[in-house]
Design a protein around this motif. Sequence first.
Motif, PDB file in Angstrom:
ATOM      1  N   UNK A 110       0.828  -1.219   0.000  1.00  0.00           N
ATOM      2  CA  UNK A 110       0.000   0.000   0.000  1.00  0.00           C
ATOM      3  C   UNK A 110       0.859   1.265   0.000  1.00  0.00           C
ATOM      4  N   UNK A 111       2.165   1.100  -0.237  1.00  0.00           N
ATOM      5  CA  UNK A 111       3.114   2.225  -0.288  1.00  0.00           C
ATOM      6  C   UNK A 111       3.233   2.975   1.033  1.00  0.00           C
ATOM      7  N   UNK A 112       3.071   2.245   2.138  1.00  0.00           N
ATOM      8  CA  UNK A 112       3.253   2.828   3.467  1.00  0.00           C
ATOM      9  C   UNK A 112       4.742   3.049   3.714  1.00  0.00           C
ATOM     10  N   UNK A 113       5.074   4.214   4.317  1.00  0.00           N
ATOM     11  CA  UNK A 113       6.473   4.528   4.597  1.00  0.00           C
ATOM     12  C   UNK A 113       6.866   4.255   6.041  1.00  0.00           C
ATOM     13  N   UNK A 114       5.900   4.438   6.962  1.00  0.00           N
ATOM     14  CA  UNK A 114       6.207   4.326   8.383  1.00  0.00           C
ATOM     15  C   UNK A 114       5.182   3.462   9.101  1.00  0.00           C
ATOM     16  N   UNK A 115       5.651   2.690  10.065  1.00  0.00           N
ATOM     17  CA  UNK A 115       4.758   1.857  10.872  1.00  0.00           C
ATOM     18  C   UNK A 115       5.009   2.152  12.347  1.00  0.00           C
ATOM     19  N   UNK A 116       3.939   2.557  13.068  1.00  0.00           N
ATOM     20  CA  UNK A 116       4.033   2.762  14.505  1.00  0.00           C
ATOM     21  C   UNK A 116       3.438   1.540  15.190  1.00  0.00           C
ATOM     22  N   UNK A 117       4.218   0.888  16.012  1.00  0.00           N
ATOM     23  CA  UNK A 117       3.782  -0.353  16.636  1.00  0.00           C
ATOM     24  C   UNK A 117       3.840  -0.251  18.163  1.00  0.00           C
ATOM     25  N   UNK A 118       2.709  -0.535  18.820  1.00  0.00           N
ATOM     26  CA  UNK A 118       2.716  -0.694  20.268  1.00  0.00           C
ATOM     27  C   UNK A 118       3.353  -2.048  20.564  1.00  0.00           C
ATOM     28  N   UNK A 119       4.411  -2.032  21.352  1.00  0.00           N
ATOM     29  CA  UNK A 119       5.146  -3.262  21.643  1.00  0.00           C
ATOM     30  C   UNK A 119       4.936  -3.617  23.114  1.00  0.00           C
ATOM     31  N   UNK A 120       4.146  -4.621  23.368  1.00  0.00           N
ATOM     32  CA  UNK A 120       3.830  -5.008  24.739  1.00  0.00           C
ATOM     33  C   UNK A 120       4.969  -5.817  25.357  1.00  0.00           C
ATOM     34  N   UNK A 121       4.979  -5.865  26.685  1.00  0.00           N
ATOM     35  CA  UNK A 121       5.993  -6.659  27.381  1.00  0.00           C
ATOM     36  C   UNK A 121       5.831  -8.143  27.064  1.00  0.00           C
TER      37      UNK A 121
END
Length: 494
Positions: free
Chosen positions: A170-181
């Motif tokens: 989808x031509x996404x440049x950035x991914x913000x990911x919540x990273x759980x413990x």
Amino acid sequence: MNISSVLSQIEYKNFSGNKDTIIDNITYDSRKVSDGFVFVAVKGFIDDGHKYIKNAITNGASAILCEEIPEDCKALCNFIVVENARKSMAHLASVIYDNPSANLDVIGVTGTNGKTSITYLLNAIFEHVNKKSATIGTLGVVIDKEHVKTEHTTPESSDIQYLMNKMLQKSIELCMMEVSSHALELDRVSGTNFNIGIFSNLTRDHLDFHKTMENYYQAKKKLFYLTSNNNIVNVDDEYGNRLYKELKRDNVNVYSYGIDSDADIRASNLRTTIKGTKFDLNISGIKKEVYVKTPGKFSVLNSLAAIGSAYCIGIDIDLIIEALGLYKGVDGRFEIIHSNLDSTVILDFAHTPDGLEKIMETVSEFATKRKIVMFGAGGDRDISRRAPMGEIAGKYCDLTILTSDNPRFENPYDICEEIAKGVKKYSNNYKIIVERDEAIYYAIKEAKFGDIIILAGKSTEPYQDLGIEKVPYDEKSIAIKMIKKIEHELEKDK
């Protein structure tokens, strides 16, 4: 891609079968298997994927990744035997989906509270400068306006790699990911290349899983050794301050942020109203005034994390500030629900002692009349946070309503009684109403002119977990329904 090519890129103990077999997908759910799939037999806390190997083969699996081969299946499929199937799944998925995180700027956000808000703040900034971004977290996955529901805050590793591959399509440049413990401890993000790591805070939570705060901290810490560019750490937080010093000691790139500390990215002179907060920003010697529409110190800290990350990515500071000033906030995070009542209803996700206290502190900055709070606590989870949440409610609020919130297999009334022990240290002005709909109605009905009602804990969570089933639930819709009911009752009484 054939199995031979895959095996050249992962660690494994042994292989049996045909290395020329083509594989192009991976799953840990035998029900989703079809031709071309690798089925991963993951040993979980409750169930063992090795029990479903035969099902996966019946459904057409092209290969099995496992820790041991069942005797009755040895000649039925291609088998890749590994030491740890869960960890190997992450690396195999990255190979199968062409290492998608290498072609994305991935920002990982970890901490007890604030993860969702920070990812959405970043998304708003990137949208403002016409950079296509996606989010993975508590509210699900959003890729190019398409919303995908997920079971966990951070999905399983094979799902993460699949989703990031889809982002690139989808031509996404950035991914913000919540990273759980949990994700860090269970290797869900192994095989993911993080550009930036963000640490928001660490307060008591998930000790049913981690057992101790030290274990919890060490799980979170793992993220910051997976990053290639930089880390952004809240040094106002006790554990964040420790993390910052340990990363510096290990020569890991890191910037500090804070309000009360002498940080690299610092806010000062906070001015808060119910409409938002203005503050003075100092970042790398650059001084600017910033306005965010969500009020409170916690909101400013979240904004500093987003500002620092976007600045590291290369976004102009004036454009970052402009985007933050326009952003309306995350649904269900300090969200004011519109009404014609002469009181204010606020919806928030606060479900830990720290989260609840931050909301209470913020409301106290502008409240002129009474503060009313309604909340509960999850069943079959860390019971040690129940009384402390009650103490916070009793300390800050004039009226506390205790109710059901994912009781699972516990009696919800008993959970409320546990919370009430804390409330009673400061106040006897509380009421237990187990039925959450009734509790919402009572909280709003009891309010008088100028009062503020906080509905805490569930927010946008779409269900009530009753143990035997998850019942659909929508706190905002119910609150609006109760507001309209009360408005109608007041109109009739005129």
